[in-house]
Design a protein around this motif. Structure first.
Motif, PDB file in Angstrom:
ATOM      1  N   TYR A 149      38.079  38.796  45.561  1.00 56.66           N
ATOM      2  CA  TYR A 149      38.019  40.239  45.781  1.00 56.66           C
ATOM      3  C   TYR A 149      36.678  40.710  46.351  1.00 56.66           C
ATOM      4  O   TYR A 149      36.491  41.905  46.581  1.00 56.66           O
ATOM      5  CB  TYR A 149      38.316  40.979  44.472  1.00 56.66           C
ATOM      6  CG  TYR A 149      39.716  40.711  43.976  1.00 56.66           C
ATOM      7  CD1 TYR A 149      40.807  41.385  44.531  1.00 56.66           C
ATOM      8  CD2 TYR A 149      39.960  39.779  42.976  1.00 56.66           C
ATOM      9  CE1 TYR A 149      42.099  41.142  44.088  1.00 56.66           C
ATOM     10  CE2 TYR A 149      41.246  39.534  42.525  1.00 56.66           C
ATOM     11  CZ  TYR A 149      42.309  40.211  43.081  1.00 56.66           C
ATOM     12  OH  TYR A 149      43.584  39.970  42.639  1.00 56.66           O
ATOM     13  N   GLY A 150      35.737  39.779  46.523  1.00 55.45           N
ATOM     14  CA  GLY A 150      34.469  40.132  47.147  1.00 55.45           C
ATOM     15  C   GLY A 150      33.573  41.018  46.320  1.00 55.45           C
ATOM     16  O   GLY A 150      32.722  41.734  46.868  1.00 55.45           O
ATOM     17  N   LEU A 151      33.736  40.998  44.988  1.00 51.57           N
ATOM     18  CA  LEU A 151      32.874  41.806  44.131  1.00 51.57           C
ATOM     19  C   LEU A 151      31.478  41.191  44.065  1.00 51.57           C
ATOM     20  O   LEU A 151      31.306  39.989  44.248  1.00 51.57           O
ATOM     21  CB  LEU A 151      33.458  41.890  42.717  1.00 51.57           C
ATOM     22  CG  LEU A 151      34.827  42.553  42.567  1.00 51.57           C
ATOM     23  CD1 LEU A 151      35.286  42.471  41.115  1.00 51.57           C
ATOM     24  CD2 LEU A 151      34.793  43.999  43.037  1.00 51.57           C
ATOM     25  N   THR A 152      30.494  42.025  43.796  1.00 54.96           N
ATOM     26  CA  THR A 152      29.151  41.504  43.579  1.00 54.96           C
ATOM     27  C   THR A 152      29.128  40.743  42.255  1.00 54.96           C
ATOM     28  O   THR A 152      30.002  40.911  41.395  1.00 54.96           O
ATOM     29  CB  THR A 152      28.122  42.638  43.528  1.00 54.96           C
ATOM     30  OG1 THR A 152      28.412  43.482  42.396  1.00 54.96           O
ATOM     31  CG2 THR A 152      28.150  43.456  44.814  1.00 54.96           C
ATOM     32  N   ALA A 153      28.116  39.922  42.085  1.00 57.68           N
ATOM     33  CA  ALA A 153      28.024  39.112  40.869  1.00 57.68           C
ATOM     34  C   ALA A 153      27.937  39.984  39.622  1.00 57.68           C
ATOM     35  O   ALA A 153      28.508  39.665  38.574  1.00 57.68           O
ATOM     36  CB  ALA A 153      26.810  38.180  40.959  1.00 57.68           C
ATOM     37  N   VAL A 154      27.229  41.106  39.735  1.00 61.62           N
ATOM     38  CA  VAL A 154      27.052  41.989  38.574  1.00 61.62           C
ATOM     39  C   VAL A 154      28.384  42.624  38.163  1.00 61.62           C
ATOM     40  O   VAL A 154      28.775  42.599  36.990  1.00 61.62           O
ATOM     41  CB  VAL A 154      26.002  43.074  38.883  1.00 61.62           C
ATOM     42  CG1 VAL A 154      25.975  44.117  37.765  1.00 61.62           C
ATOM     43  CG2 VAL A 154      24.620  42.445  39.027  1.00 61.62           C
ATOM     44  N   TRP A 155      29.122  43.217  39.132  1.00 64.16           N
ATOM     45  CA  TRP A 155      30.387  43.873  38.801  1.00 64.16           C
ATOM     46  C   TRP A 155      31.458  42.874  38.366  1.00 64.16           C
ATOM     47  O   TRP A 155      32.273  43.174  37.485  1.00 64.16           O
ATOM     48  CB  TRP A 155      30.893  44.690  39.985  1.00 64.16           C
ATOM     49  CG  TRP A 155      30.174  45.993  40.123  1.00 64.16           C
ATOM     50  CD1 TRP A 155      29.305  46.369  41.106  1.00 64.16           C
ATOM     51  CD2 TRP A 155      30.247  47.094  39.210  1.00 64.16           C
ATOM     52  NE1 TRP A 155      28.829  47.632  40.885  1.00 64.16           N
ATOM     53  CE2 TRP A 155      29.395  48.117  39.719  1.00 64.16           C
ATOM     54  CE3 TRP A 155      30.936  47.334  38.035  1.00 64.16           C
ATOM     55  CZ2 TRP A 155      29.227  49.339  39.088  1.00 64.16           C
ATOM     56  CZ3 TRP A 155      30.769  48.556  37.395  1.00 64.16           C
ATOM     57  CH2 TRP A 155      29.929  49.531  37.907  1.00 64.16           C
ATOM     58  N   ALA A 156      31.470  41.696  38.938  1.00 58.44           N
ATOM     59  CA  ALA A 156      32.417  40.666  38.510  1.00 58.44           C
ATOM     60  C   ALA A 156      32.124  40.225  37.079  1.00 58.44           C
ATOM     61  O   ALA A 156      33.040  39.960  36.287  1.00 58.44           O
ATOM     62  CB  ALA A 156      32.355  39.465  39.454  1.00 58.44           C
ATOM     63  N   THR A 157      30.834  40.181  36.722  1.00 62.51           N
ATOM     64  CA  THR A 157      30.438  39.814  35.360  1.00 62.51           C
ATOM     65  C   THR A 157      30.873  40.877  34.356  1.00 62.51           C
ATOM     66  O   THR A 157      31.393  40.563  33.274  1.00 62.51           O
ATOM     67  CB  THR A 157      28.909  39.625  35.287  1.00 62.51           C
ATOM     68  OG1 THR A 157      28.511  38.628  36.226  1.00 62.51           O
ATOM     69  CG2 THR A 157      28.483  39.205  33.890  1.00 62.51           C
ATOM     70  N   VAL A 158      30.690  42.150  34.699  1.00 62.57           N
ATOM     71  CA  VAL A 158      31.076  43.245  33.801  1.00 62.57           C
ATOM     72  C   VAL A 158      32.587  43.268  33.593  1.00 62.57           C
ATOM     73  O   VAL A 158      33.078  43.413  32.464  1.00 62.57           O
ATOM     74  CB  VAL A 158      30.590  44.594  34.379  1.00 62.57           C
ATOM     75  CG1 VAL A 158      31.154  45.754  33.561  1.00 62.57           C
ATOM     76  CG2 VAL A 158      29.068  44.644  34.385  1.00 62.57           C
ATOM     77  N   LEU A 159      33.363  43.113  34.671  1.00 63.68           N
ATOM     78  CA  LEU A 159      34.823  43.122  34.564  1.00 63.68           C
ATOM     79  C   LEU A 159      35.321  41.975  33.688  1.00 63.68           C
ATOM     80  O   LEU A 159      36.161  42.165  32.797  1.00 63.68           O
ATOM     81  CB  LEU A 159      35.442  43.029  35.956  1.00 63.68           C
ATOM     82  CG  LEU A 159      36.981  42.958  36.012  1.00 63.68           C
ATOM     83  CD1 LEU A 159      37.587  44.217  35.428  1.00 63.68           C
ATOM     84  CD2 LEU A 159      37.455  42.734  37.443  1.00 63.68           C
ATOM     85  N   GLY A 160      34.802  40.785  33.913  1.00 62.59           N
ATOM     86  CA  GLY A 160      35.204  39.633  33.103  1.00 62.59           C
ATOM     87  C   GLY A 160      34.855  39.803  31.638  1.00 62.59           C
ATOM     88  O   GLY A 160      35.636  39.444  30.747  1.00 62.59           O
TER      89      GLY A 160
END
Length: 257
Positions: A149-160
């Protein structure tokens, strides 16, 4: 109101859940800082439409996933130990007497007699059993979010983190509810704490021995309610009225005789 909240928080199943979620949220701040630093060090600067952005290769994303795991373990466990001590083992002498009594009624008595590190380590062991699921969901969603989905590392970490912590907290709550019910059954003398034998049919008022394994068990003493003459309302009006009524009836009976 404040005293009721503190007493409610004293219940073990409540404060363990709150402390784990709070430790995870508080640990997320330094973890995101570490992830951001790792992303900055590993990413390749690129220009697109005149805008500079950071491009992460697939093997760099795996490195960030590993960094996230180790950073979270260190910060989360450290913060949880502090919160668990404050909730279950810190001195409560500064609290009002009424609040302290309500806390004693709802708190898990086992925590009062178990050393701090042993008690906290038990919770951490339960978390360790569930941690494979936690990190599978968290890091898996983080990796998919960055790659697919091309999320940044920070936003992907928060979602997970949000998906993983919600799932694992639900499972851990059911686990602790089962433990709490088992503890109550043993402390009330309904089940043997050694072999699990059903003691409800065993005749014993206060104490006895398990017919299966011979282990002694105790049942809580039932306190009889106070006698009626001693019962009063909050302002003592009921007792005063009753006394006056008895006195008037006595005087009438004497005058009639």
């Amino acid at each position: 109101m404040f005293g009721n909240v503190i007493a409610w928080y004293a219940r073990r199943i409540v404060n363990v859940n709150i402390n784990i979620v709070l430790a995870g949220v508080l640990a997320l701040v330094p973890v995101l800082g570490v992830v951001r630093i790792a992303q900055h060090l590993l990413a390749t600067p690129r220009f697109q439409n005149g805008v500079l952005y950071e491009k992460l290769e697939a093997h760099h994303q795996l490195v960030i996933t590993a960094v996230t795991f180790f950073a979270d373990v260190i910060f989360d466990v450290g913060i949880y130990f502090v919160l668990h001590w404050l909730a279950n083992h810190a001195p409560k002498k500064t609290l009002p007497v009424g609040v302290e009594q309500r806390m004693e009624r709802v708190a898990d008595a086992a925590a009062d007699h178990v050393p701090f590190f042993k008690d906290a380590a038990k919770v951490q062991l339960q978390r360790a059993v569930l941690s494979p699921l936690l990190y599978f969901l968290w890091l898996g969603i983080q990796f998919v979010g960055m790659n697919v989905y091309g999320l940044t590392a920070v936003w992907a970490t928060v979602l997970g983190f949000c998906v993983a912590i919600g799932t694992v907290r639900t499972l851990h709550t059911f686990w602790m509810l089962r433990e709490e019910r088992a503890h109550c059954a043993v402390s009330e003398g309904r089940v043997c704490g050694k072999c699990g034998y059903d003691l409800r049919a065993t005749p014993a008022e206060i104490s006895g021995t398990c017919p299966e394994c011979g282990k002694e068990f105790r049942r809580p003493v039932k306190v009889a309610p106070a006698a009626l003459p001693h019962a009063t309302t909050s302002n003592g009006a009921s007792a005063k009225g009753a006394a006056q009524s008895l006195s008037e009836n006595g005087e009438k009976s004497v005058s009639r005789s």
